[in-house]
Design a protein around this motif. Structure first.
Motif, PDB file in Angstrom:
ATOM      1  N   UNK A 170      10.964  -1.667  15.603  1.00 49.99           N
ATOM      2  CA  UNK A 170       9.750  -2.445  15.269  1.00 49.99           C
ATOM      3  C   UNK A 170       8.062  -1.961  15.101  1.00 49.99           C
ATOM      4  N   UNK A 171       7.767  -0.892  14.214  1.00 51.67           N
ATOM      5  CA  UNK A 171       6.350  -0.546  14.527  1.00 51.67           C
ATOM      6  C   UNK A 171       5.215  -2.233  13.653  1.00 51.67           C
ATOM      7  N   UNK A 172       5.184  -2.659  14.632  1.00 50.88           N
ATOM      8  CA  UNK A 172       3.890  -3.438  14.628  1.00 50.88           C
ATOM      9  C   UNK A 172       2.203  -2.406  14.240  1.00 50.88           C
ATOM     10  N   UNK A 173       1.348  -3.257  12.789  1.00 48.02           N
ATOM     11  CA  UNK A 173       0.766  -2.111  12.242  1.00 48.02           C
ATOM     12  C   UNK A 173      -0.106  -3.223  11.576  1.00 48.02           C
ATOM     13  N   UNK A 174      -1.557  -2.586  11.947  1.00 52.33           N
ATOM     14  CA  UNK A 174      -2.393  -3.634  10.425  1.00 52.33           C
ATOM     15  C   UNK A 174      -2.925  -2.251  10.033  1.00 52.33           C
ATOM     16  N   UNK A 175      -2.261  -1.561   9.443  1.00 52.55           N
ATOM     17  CA  UNK A 175      -2.518   0.019   9.598  1.00 52.55           C
ATOM     18  C   UNK A 175      -2.729   0.072   7.898  1.00 52.55           C
ATOM     19  N   UNK A 176      -1.459  -1.001   7.220  1.00 52.19           N
ATOM     20  CA  UNK A 176      -1.732  -1.526   6.305  1.00 52.19           C
ATOM     21  C   UNK A 176      -2.523  -1.926   5.197  1.00 52.19           C
ATOM     22  N   UNK A 177      -2.998  -2.926   5.666  1.00 56.36           N
ATOM     23  CA  UNK A 177      -4.103  -3.550   5.875  1.00 56.36           C
ATOM     24  C   UNK A 177      -5.720  -2.599   5.988  1.00 56.36           C
ATOM     25  N   UNK A 178      -5.914  -2.183   6.969  1.00 52.44           N
ATOM     26  CA  UNK A 178      -6.802  -1.631   7.058  1.00 52.44           C
ATOM     27  C   UNK A 178      -7.541  -0.166   6.933  1.00 52.44           C
ATOM     28  N   UNK A 179      -6.565   0.575   6.540  1.00 48.41           N
ATOM     29  CA  UNK A 179      -6.162   1.920   5.629  1.00 48.41           C
ATOM     30  C   UNK A 179      -4.977   2.587   4.836  1.00 48.41           C
ATOM     31  N   UNK A 180      -4.609   1.376   3.816  1.00 47.28           N
ATOM     32  CA  UNK A 180      -3.222   2.013   3.670  1.00 47.28           C
ATOM     33  C   UNK A 180      -3.461   3.418   3.324  1.00 47.28           C
ATOM     34  N   UNK A 181      -4.811   4.144   2.778  1.00 41.14           N
ATOM     35  CA  UNK A 181      -4.109   5.831   2.540  1.00 41.14           C
ATOM     36  C   UNK A 181      -3.663   6.148   4.250  1.00 41.14           C
ATOM     37  N   UNK A 182      -3.900   5.875   5.185  1.00 42.39           N
ATOM     38  CA  UNK A 182      -2.558   7.161   6.445  1.00 42.39           C
ATOM     39  C   UNK A 182      -1.723   6.828   5.408  1.00 42.39           C
ATOM     40  N   UNK A 183      -1.331   5.710   4.736  1.00 43.78           N
ATOM     41  CA  UNK A 183       0.206   6.093   4.129  1.00 43.78           C
ATOM     42  C   UNK A 183       0.611   6.332   3.207  1.00 43.78           C
ATOM     43  N   UNK A 184      -0.498   5.925   2.144  1.00 47.30           N
ATOM     44  CA  UNK A 184       0.070   7.202   1.470  1.00 47.30           C
ATOM     45  C   UNK A 184      -0.869   8.319   0.811  1.00 47.30           C
ATOM     46  N   UNK A 185      -1.576   9.075   1.871  1.00 52.14           N
ATOM     47  CA  UNK A 185      -2.240  10.407   1.574  1.00 52.14           C
ATOM     48  C   UNK A 185      -0.819  11.310   2.736  1.00 52.14           C
ATOM     49  N   UNK A 186       0.189  10.322   3.036  1.00 49.66           N
ATOM     50  CA  UNK A 186       0.970  11.376   4.389  1.00 49.66           C
ATOM     51  C   UNK A 186       2.387  11.405   3.786  1.00 49.66           C
ATOM     52  N   UNK A 187       2.579  12.322   2.876  1.00 51.01           N
ATOM     53  CA  UNK A 187       3.759  11.641   2.572  1.00 51.01           C
ATOM     54  C   UNK A 187       5.257  12.610   3.499  1.00 51.01           C
ATOM     55  N   UNK A 238      -7.279 -10.745   0.048  1.00 45.03           N
ATOM     56  CA  UNK A 238      -7.896 -10.178  -0.024  1.00 45.03           C
ATOM     57  C   UNK A 238      -7.846  -8.387   0.178  1.00 45.03           C
ATOM     58  N   UNK A 239      -6.698  -8.531   1.740  1.00 44.65           N
ATOM     59  CA  UNK A 239      -6.863  -7.201   2.007  1.00 44.65           C
ATOM     60  C   UNK A 239      -5.635  -6.839   0.826  1.00 44.65           C
ATOM     61  N   UNK A 240      -4.630  -7.654   0.357  1.00 43.26           N
ATOM     62  CA  UNK A 240      -3.739  -7.198  -0.749  1.00 43.26           C
ATOM     63  C   UNK A 240      -3.570  -6.199  -1.706  1.00 43.26           C
ATOM     64  N   UNK A 241      -4.718  -5.014  -1.479  1.00 41.82           N
ATOM     65  CA  UNK A 241      -5.379  -5.158  -2.814  1.00 41.82           C
ATOM     66  C   UNK A 241      -4.444  -3.862  -3.172  1.00 41.82           C
ATOM     67  N   UNK A 242      -4.521  -3.845  -4.686  1.00 40.35           N
ATOM     68  CA  UNK A 242      -4.232  -1.852  -5.018  1.00 40.35           C
ATOM     69  C   UNK A 242      -3.015  -0.830  -4.021  1.00 40.35           C
ATOM     70  N   UNK A 243      -4.428  -0.750  -3.121  1.00 37.98           N
ATOM     71  CA  UNK A 243      -4.271   0.694  -2.946  1.00 37.98           C
ATOM     72  C   UNK A 243      -2.436  -0.146  -0.640  1.00 37.98           C
ATOM     73  N   UNK A 244      -3.184  -1.409  -0.775  1.00 35.08           N
ATOM     74  CA  UNK A 244      -2.300  -1.992   0.471  1.00 35.08           C
ATOM     75  C   UNK A 244      -0.533  -1.767  -0.406  1.00 35.08           C
ATOM     76  N   UNK A 245      -0.322  -2.754  -1.521  1.00 38.96           N
ATOM     77  CA  UNK A 245       0.706  -2.608  -2.107  1.00 38.96           C
ATOM     78  C   UNK A 245       1.205  -1.941  -2.071  1.00 38.96           C
ATOM     79  N   UNK A 246       0.521  -0.596  -2.608  1.00 40.45           N
ATOM     80  CA  UNK A 246       1.083   0.415  -2.954  1.00 40.45           C
ATOM     81  C   UNK A 246       2.105   1.509  -1.550  1.00 40.45           C
TER      82      UNK A 246
END
Ligand code: SF4
Length: 384
Positions: free
Chosen positions: A171-188, A214-222
């Motif tokens: 398991x990876x416990x992470x708030x990154x998808x809320x704080x900065x979803x681009x960490x996921x989006x921009x790193x293939x 409010x944290x579940x933005x389109x970027x977070x969902x992506x």
């Protein structure tokens, strides 16, 4: 590619009057501030009750000195540098020393203080411990936020864990998808790594931490969709926090959307009595009633989560209450004899924590054990 800018000085935020900045500087000298421009852009500065603002902008109430720095005595759980082992089948690797923002109510804020030495860079001793302990079937990567590590470093840890046959779940416990979803989006490379190790037989779970819809933005969902396509299973955990998600309406929206996107609620936590966190805590009665009111308005999938206290003695579920009593049960226990133990306490509407409650079932309080006619504190049940 998004260039996310991190801010560590409250003065950099803008929007705050100078007097407010000065007052908050005193808070950030005690407990660090950290945010980024993406997360701050979600704040409606015209709304003094904005939940994102509440989550990341300090509150002078944090200077209230009640509580403990390590309220659940996590230090007692270390078996190797960076490795906590509290429950027989689960080990925690405290592998990251940072987050993409700091939640003001964080129960591990001690990790972000200069004089703390809990964070570890070399996990080899921890991995050896896990390898030699065949009862451990799942490992939680935590911190801080493991997704602040480079993908390369994360891969080294996961690759090592995947060489251990008896580890089924990572398991990876992470708030990154809320704080900065681009960490996921921009790193293939990140989803590619997860896809390599989240296999048909042994999945990787990412336990997200969304507190408000409010944290579940389109970027977070992506970002979440990218993780799902990599074969990762998602589930969400969050504390119930004053001013962020302490109303049925806020929880209904959060639980609903989390279930729609496939990151269903897993745990709701009672805020731990960590020093500096009093402004964010909600009494047990109120949190329970709020959650129950929300549950009545959502689907079964959205309300599978348990409401628990992560106490030094274990995860204790608040199962129910009536006019006179609270009904609690050990969901996970530090001591084998507590496994599944059901407990009744007198109802106390100003109580925040197990230790505030008085047993009503004739048993000693679980933080004590009986020796003849005397009660003594149980080892490791006491905060440091
Ligand atoms: S993401 Fe988790 S570890 Fe990081 S500040 Fe928030 S609560 Fe603490």
């Amino acid at each position: 590619m998004h260039d996310i800018i991190y801010l560590t000085d409250i003065e950099q935020v803008g929007h705050l009057p100078e007097q407010t900045q000065l007052r908050l500087r005193r808070v950030t000298e005690a407990y660090r501030f950290r945010a980024n421009d993406y997360y701050l852009s979600l704040i409606d500065w015209d709304d003094p009750d904005d939940p994102i603002r509440r989550l990341v902008i300090p509150d002078v109430g944090e200077l209230d000195a009640s509580g403990e720095l390590d309220a659940c005595n996590e230090r007692a759980n270390y078996v190797a540098p960076g490795c906590q082992h509290k429950y027989p089948h689960t080990a925690l690797l405290v592998c990251a020393e940072n987050c993409a923002g700091y939640c003001r109510y964080c129960f591990r804020k001690r990790l972000f203080m200069d004089n703390q030495a809990e964070r570890v860079r070399d996990l080899s001793e921890s991995i050896d411990y896990i390898r030699s302990n065949k009862r451990i079937s799942n490992v939680l990567l935590t911190g801080g936020d493991p997704l602040t590590l480079s993908t390369e470093r994360l891969e080294r840890i996961i690759r090592e864990l995947r060489t251990i046959d008896h580890i089924g779940v990572i398991r990876i416990g992470s708030k990154m998808p809320a704080f900065n979803p681009y960490r996921i989006i921009d790193d293939p490379e990140l989803p590619a790594l997860l896809a390599r190790y989240s296999t048909r037989e042994k999945r990787i779970y990412v336990i997200t931490h969304f507190d408000t819809v409010k944290e579940l933005t389109p970027a977070a969902c992506l970002g979440l969709e990218i993780l799902q396509k990599a074969g990762v299973i998602l589930a969400n955990q969050t504390p119930i926090v004053r001013g962020i998600n302490d109303t049925p309406e806020a929880l209904v929206k959060l639980m609903g959307k989390l279930s729609y996107i496939g990151a269903p609620p897993y745990y709701f936590f009672q805020c731990r009595p960590t020093v500096g966190n009093r402004p964010y805590a909600v009494p047990i009665t109120e949190a329970y009633q709020t959650l129950e009111a929300a549950k009545r308005q959502v689907s079964g999938l959205a309300k599978r989560a348990r409401y628990v206290m992560s106490h030094a003695l274990g995860k204790i579920e608040i199962v129910g209450m009536n006019e006179d009593y609270f009904f609690l049960k050990f969901h996970r226990a530090r001591y084998q004899e507590d496994e599944g133990r059901f407990m009744i306490f007198y109802r106390h509407d100003k109580a925040y924590w197990l230790d505030d409650l008085v047993p009503a079932d004739g048993q000693p309080h679980p933080v004590h054990e009986r020796h003849g006619d005397t009660l003594t504190p149980r080892v490791d049940a006491v905060a440091q």
